[in-house]
Design a protein around this motif. Sequence first.
Motif, PDB file in Angstrom:
ATOM      1  N   LEU A 290       1.694 -12.607   3.213  1.00 19.80           N
ATOM      2  CA  LEU A 290       2.850 -12.056   3.823  1.00 19.80           C
ATOM      3  C   LEU A 290       4.377 -12.480   3.443  1.00 19.80           C
ATOM      4  O   LEU A 290       4.678 -13.549   2.787  1.00 19.80           O
ATOM      5  N   VAL A 291       5.190 -11.507   3.642  1.00 20.58           N
ATOM      6  CA  VAL A 291       6.728 -11.826   3.470  1.00 20.58           C
ATOM      7  C   VAL A 291       7.448 -10.806   4.502  1.00 20.58           C
ATOM      8  O   VAL A 291       7.199  -9.830   4.618  1.00 20.58           O
ATOM      9  N   ALA A 292       8.670 -11.317   4.979  1.00 27.01           N
ATOM     10  CA  ALA A 292       9.596 -10.483   5.775  1.00 27.01           C
ATOM     11  C   ALA A 292      10.903 -10.439   5.274  1.00 27.01           C
ATOM     12  O   ALA A 292      11.524 -11.496   4.749  1.00 27.01           O
ATOM     13  N   HIS A 293      11.523  -9.219   4.988  1.00 30.34           N
ATOM     14  CA  HIS A 293      12.661  -9.020   4.364  1.00 30.34           C
ATOM     15  C   HIS A 293      13.186  -7.589   5.014  1.00 30.34           C
ATOM     16  O   HIS A 293      12.713  -6.699   5.271  1.00 30.34           O
ATOM     17  N   ASP A 294      14.575  -7.851   5.423  1.00 29.62           N
ATOM     18  CA  ASP A 294      15.319  -6.686   5.715  1.00 29.62           C
ATOM     19  C   ASP A 294      14.872  -6.238   6.961  1.00 29.62           C
ATOM     20  O   ASP A 294      14.554  -4.777   6.974  1.00 29.62           O
ATOM     21  N   GLY A 295      14.364  -6.708   7.887  1.00 34.30           N
ATOM     22  CA  GLY A 295      13.553  -6.129   9.205  1.00 34.30           C
ATOM     23  C   GLY A 295      12.207  -5.628   8.731  1.00 34.30           C
ATOM     24  O   GLY A 295      11.475  -4.642   9.915  1.00 34.30           O
ATOM     25  N   ILE A 296      11.760  -5.566   7.585  1.00 33.18           N
ATOM     26  CA  ILE A 296      10.364  -5.166   7.271  1.00 33.18           C
ATOM     27  C   ILE A 296       9.253  -6.426   6.902  1.00 33.18           C
ATOM     28  O   ILE A 296       9.599  -7.367   6.268  1.00 33.18           O
ATOM     29  N   LEU A 297       8.146  -6.322   7.427  1.00 33.73           N
ATOM     30  CA  LEU A 297       7.183  -7.126   7.207  1.00 33.73           C
ATOM     31  C   LEU A 297       6.312  -6.558   6.050  1.00 33.73           C
ATOM     32  O   LEU A 297       5.548  -5.573   6.517  1.00 33.73           O
ATOM     33  N   TYR A 298       6.090  -7.094   4.859  1.00 35.65           N
ATOM     34  CA  TYR A 298       5.359  -6.604   3.782  1.00 35.65           C
ATOM     35  C   TYR A 298       3.956  -7.547   3.896  1.00 35.65           C
ATOM     36  O   TYR A 298       3.933  -8.662   4.038  1.00 35.65           O
ATOM     37  N   VAL A 299       2.746  -6.735   3.871  1.00 40.99           N
ATOM     38  CA  VAL A 299       1.359  -7.378   4.220  1.00 40.99           C
ATOM     39  C   VAL A 299       0.701  -6.620   2.998  1.00 40.99           C
ATOM     40  O   VAL A 299       0.528  -5.666   2.629  1.00 40.99           O
ATOM     41  N   VAL A 300       0.430  -7.731   2.242  1.00 41.04           N
ATOM     42  CA  VAL A 300      -0.522  -7.621   1.008  1.00 41.04           C
ATOM     43  C   VAL A 300      -2.045  -7.580   1.529  1.00 41.04           C
ATOM     44  O   VAL A 300      -2.626  -8.636   2.017  1.00 41.04           O
ATOM     45  N   LEU A 301      -2.683  -6.391   1.263  1.00 40.32           N
ATOM     46  CA  LEU A 301      -4.452  -6.363   1.583  1.00 40.32           C
ATOM     47  C   LEU A 301      -4.939  -6.288   0.355  1.00 40.32           C
ATOM     48  O   LEU A 301      -5.019  -5.403  -0.480  1.00 40.32           O
ATOM     49  N   ASP A 302      -5.130  -7.530  -0.273  1.00 41.07           N
ATOM     50  CA  ASP A 302      -5.892  -7.729  -1.707  1.00 41.07           C
ATOM     51  C   ASP A 302      -6.998  -7.051  -1.901  1.00 41.07           C
ATOM     52  O   ASP A 302      -7.300  -6.644  -2.993  1.00 41.07           O
ATOM     53  N   ASN A 303      -8.117  -6.956  -1.060  1.00 43.08           N
ATOM     54  CA  ASN A 303      -9.176  -6.596  -1.163  1.00 43.08           C
ATOM     55  C   ASN A 303      -9.254  -4.996  -1.217  1.00 43.08           C
ATOM     56  O   ASN A 303     -10.214  -4.312  -1.601  1.00 43.08           O
ATOM     57  N   MET A 304      -8.242  -4.434  -0.808  1.00 39.61           N
ATOM     58  CA  MET A 304      -8.135  -2.909  -0.701  1.00 39.61           C
ATOM     59  C   MET A 304      -7.121  -2.514  -1.828  1.00 39.61           C
ATOM     60  O   MET A 304      -7.080  -1.228  -1.964  1.00 39.61           O
ATOM     61  N   GLY A 305      -6.422  -3.403  -2.369  1.00 37.47           N
ATOM     62  CA  GLY A 305      -5.320  -2.673  -3.266  1.00 37.47           C
ATOM     63  C   GLY A 305      -4.003  -2.112  -2.652  1.00 37.47           C
ATOM     64  O   GLY A 305      -3.487  -1.217  -3.137  1.00 37.47           O
ATOM     65  N   LYS A 306      -3.848  -2.604  -1.416  1.00 33.96           N
ATOM     66  CA  LYS A 306      -2.772  -1.824  -0.507  1.00 33.96           C
ATOM     67  C   LYS A 306      -1.692  -2.804  -0.108  1.00 33.96           C
ATOM     68  O   LYS A 306      -2.070  -4.223   0.030  1.00 33.96           O
ATOM     69  N   LEU A 307      -0.511  -2.361   0.016  1.00 33.79           N
ATOM     70  CA  LEU A 307       0.668  -2.850   0.591  1.00 33.79           C
ATOM     71  C   LEU A 307       1.061  -2.284   1.774  1.00 33.79           C
ATOM     72  O   LEU A 307       1.381  -1.148   1.754  1.00 33.79           O
ATOM     73  N   ILE A 308       1.135  -2.833   3.099  1.00 34.28           N
ATOM     74  CA  ILE A 308       1.512  -2.308   4.205  1.00 34.28           C
ATOM     75  C   ILE A 308       2.640  -2.925   4.361  1.00 34.28           C
ATOM     76  O   ILE A 308       3.072  -4.123   4.649  1.00 34.28           O
TER      77      ILE A 308
ATOM     78  N   ASN B  10       0.238   1.938  -2.457  1.00 33.91           N
ATOM     79  CA  ASN B  10      -0.677   1.185  -3.577  1.00 33.91           C
ATOM     80  C   ASN B  10      -0.101   0.129  -4.216  1.00 33.91           C
ATOM     81  O   ASN B  10       0.890   0.238  -4.826  1.00 33.91           O
ATOM     82  N   LEU B  11      -0.915  -0.968  -4.306  1.00 36.48           N
ATOM     83  CA  LEU B  11      -0.452  -2.204  -5.480  1.00 36.48           C
ATOM     84  C   LEU B  11      -0.751  -1.857  -6.764  1.00 36.48           C
ATOM     85  O   LEU B  11      -1.523  -0.967  -7.022  1.00 36.48           O
ATOM     86  N   PRO B  12       0.380  -2.367  -7.493  1.00 34.31           N
ATOM     87  CA  PRO B  12       0.140  -2.129  -8.892  1.00 34.31           C
ATOM     88  C   PRO B  12      -1.112  -2.501  -9.368  1.00 34.31           C
ATOM     89  O   PRO B  12      -1.758  -3.335  -9.108  1.00 34.31           O
ATOM     90  N   GLY B  13      -1.514  -2.020 -10.721  1.00 37.02           N
ATOM     91  CA  GLY B  13      -2.853  -2.250 -11.399  1.00 37.02           C
ATOM     92  C   GLY B  13      -4.146  -1.943 -10.205  1.00 37.02           C
ATOM     93  O   GLY B  13      -4.076  -1.556  -9.499  1.00 37.02           O
TER      94      GLY B  13
END
Length: 934
Positions: free
Chosen positions: A851-869, A884-887
């Motif tokens: 997780l990371v919060a930046h500029d009013g947005i929470l970025y969530v990495v779903l590693d097993n799905m290859g997605k960034l929410i 979609n996460l890179p790679g």
Amino acid sequence: MKFGKVITRLTENDPRYGHQFIHYNILKAHLKEPDRPTKEVEFVQMLDSELQRVKEIITYKVGEVKVTVRTLRIQVQMITSLAKYEVKPESLDRFRSLADSLGDELSAMERCVYYNSEGFRKIIKKHDKNTSIRSTWYDAQNHHDFFVRSRENIENILLQLSDIYEVLRLAEVTHTANSQSLGIDQETFERKSSKYWVAAEDVFALKTALIKHIPLYVFQRTKSPVRRQRVTSASSILLQLESEEDASSETAGWISSVYLDNEGLDSYRRRMNMEEGATLFRIRWYGGKEEILHAYGGTLPRPPQVDLYVERKTHHESWVAEKSKKERFALNEDDLVRFLAGHEVDESMVGKKSITLAQEVQTEIHNNVLVPMVRSVYKRTAFQLDSSNDVRITMDADLTFVNEHASLRKSGHWRRNEGDVEEELDWVTFPYAVLEIKLKCNTPAWLEDILDSAMVRQVHKFSKFQHACAALLPKQIKQFPYWFTEDEIKSVLYASEKRQSVHEALQSGIRKASSVVRQRSIAKDYTVLINKDKKGATAKPRSKIANRRVKVEPKTFFANERTFIQWLTASLLLVTLSSALVGFGDHAAQIMGLTFMPLAILILIYATFVFYIRLYRIKTGKPGRYDDVFGPGLLTVFLCVALLTTITLHFKEHLPSLYNVQPNGELANRVVELKESPTCHKLNISGLPPFFEPSDLALAGPDIMWIASGGNMIATINLQNEKVEEVYTVGDEKLDIECVMVIPEVSPDILLIGSEEPINEIIVRNITSGRTNQINLNHILGADPVLEGLAYYSLASSPFHQLHGESNNSGIFFASGLNRIEVFMLSFNDSWISPATPLTTIEMKGKIGALVAHDGILYVVLDNMGKLITVDIASGNNTKVVYNLPGNTKGWEGIAHHLTVVGSEQKHYVYLASDTPSEIWRFEWEGGVGFLPC
């Protein structure tokens, strides 16, 4: 196939004897013509003309074959005598070819005699049925005896042919000392036995095939001293055929057996159920010249005055150390009557050797109230080497069963008078011959070829006693042998009803000749379907049909158990899979596991139910389907539903609509390929300790980044030169650091380190002073707490500031579990001990990696799905967008944002850390678009 069609087929397809068969269809058509005064005379004339024609042809052919076999015998005798002990292979091959041709000729001739005999018998039977007048002239003129004698002549020729084959075999091989042994113990040897049915028309052809490999065995010839002296020589075997006595030796002998049972048929029941120790008692004799030949075609030999045998057969299961056995002793007929009446047994009756056995048998007979119940009569042909009993084959033909029930026997008699049996029609014939093979060795190849042919049909554990009881006493038994079909069961019940009506008519003295003819056609052959009455309606028996017993082998129980174990294996596999998914999977996997768990329990219950149902049917011999009709189909449907549910859940996790995604063009859905470029850069970090696997990232300034390891270490790197500046060890080796975070507005020296082992907690560490505090998060993360990520957002900028007030020393934190994000508040003070106040929960459909919060947005990495929410936390409506996460890797474990100015252009970089492989990449990010292509 009807007999008329069979005759037509033989006439058309047999080039040698096709024109020599009875004109059955012409005679049958004459019977169907309208009545007229001369019709009966014409029929008799036609029948007599056919008889004379057929008899002349058969007499000529039999004489011709006799000359041929005599010539062949002399030739074989000459060549074997001249060659002493060595015969040329060419001569043997030529003689064997001649013998084979003679065997084929004999088979064709016997078939001609058999079908002609059956044809005349059937056409006369049909005549008697149509006219209600019984024909006596056929029997009076001994026409039936002619066919009997013709078949006996052919059997004698077959015996001579068997001897010729034996000579040829002895000339081909040299017998060992063991094979020359003439001692054959017919009482003590043990064999493995198998039984087969042979159609009546195939009996002689099968005999012809057998004598090519094993000779006919005639016991009287084997006992002859001349035979015992000459059998050691190949050629001398043929010398015994010179005498008239040997030339007329009978190849088969009549065997009669009267079986004993009580009124409840307990012996039948125990033998049917193959109970351990089940016994069967019978009185047996071997018929000779004195026999009664009936018009119906059956033969009932009279018992001799001496050499009656009382036998006891005892059945033992395969798991018992003792083998099944047969014991017997001899009596004369007068002593037998006294024996059955219960008179004391002495040595003068049975001899000293058998006195104990006789006393035991008499005790059992009287204790169980056993009386004569049924009789079996058949003509046995045996095949066996004179010098060895390793292979013994018997064929029982012309099998007839007789009802010996006490109600039909005269008072004081142990058997029925043969004349009464024909009169009252209490007999049935069997349409097959019974072939029994007893082996003390492996099955020879030639025998396997014969058994694979269409002439034989294996019937495991066939019993003449059981068949006789089922055919003659169908109302008294509770279950039929497995070889009875449903139609045959109905037929014997119907025949039993008809026989009973005949007995009642006899007692009342009102039976008519016409009814005798009609009953005869019904009782003759029980295997035919139920006859129809004149109105065409099928007659049904009034009595209840007994259960048909199914053949059950011991291996059937093991097969049932193996099937049950296989179902249990599938059930346990589903239970294991379900438990693993519930315990270690994400939300969708847990739903899948909860779906599989009741399915596994259902399979377990169903398999147990089916196992006991089959076990009951096997034990009781109940008929019915042993295959599972509905179970596999229903369970397959349930399993497909469970799998489709799981696939649907996982599919929805990949749909943008599940996260309220608002598409932002094609770039939002494309996958960025990992490669070095101005927009994508892999950090070449030097100075990291061995086995340092990045688990999270945090920026502490423009050029400083904190890296957390999966163990208990954290490090700082300089982003300008990509070198490690410091490495810190936190706590002991049991610590498992999952995330790291810096709060610049509070203090750049304060680190918040998230650990999931040994407990889920936040370690607050002052880098300058080394001071640490712990904040337990187990009550925040709820059930199954697993800390995977940590993020901070200012309370003043969040929607919660109106509820909790604005304070510079308080903040909103986001702690992630496996598939949800818990939002809580912490207050910062000098002691750094502040209780966590839970605020809300944000549900996620997938495993969270960082997780990371930046500029009013929470970025969530779903590693097993290859997605960034991305989650909009500033507005409070938690709108989600999927990128979609890179790679193609699913190992992204850390994320950090960095805003910097390159030249005159501001760049927004996103750092992603991977633990497999251990790499850190920097990607250029554009809001609303996502990761820019490399």
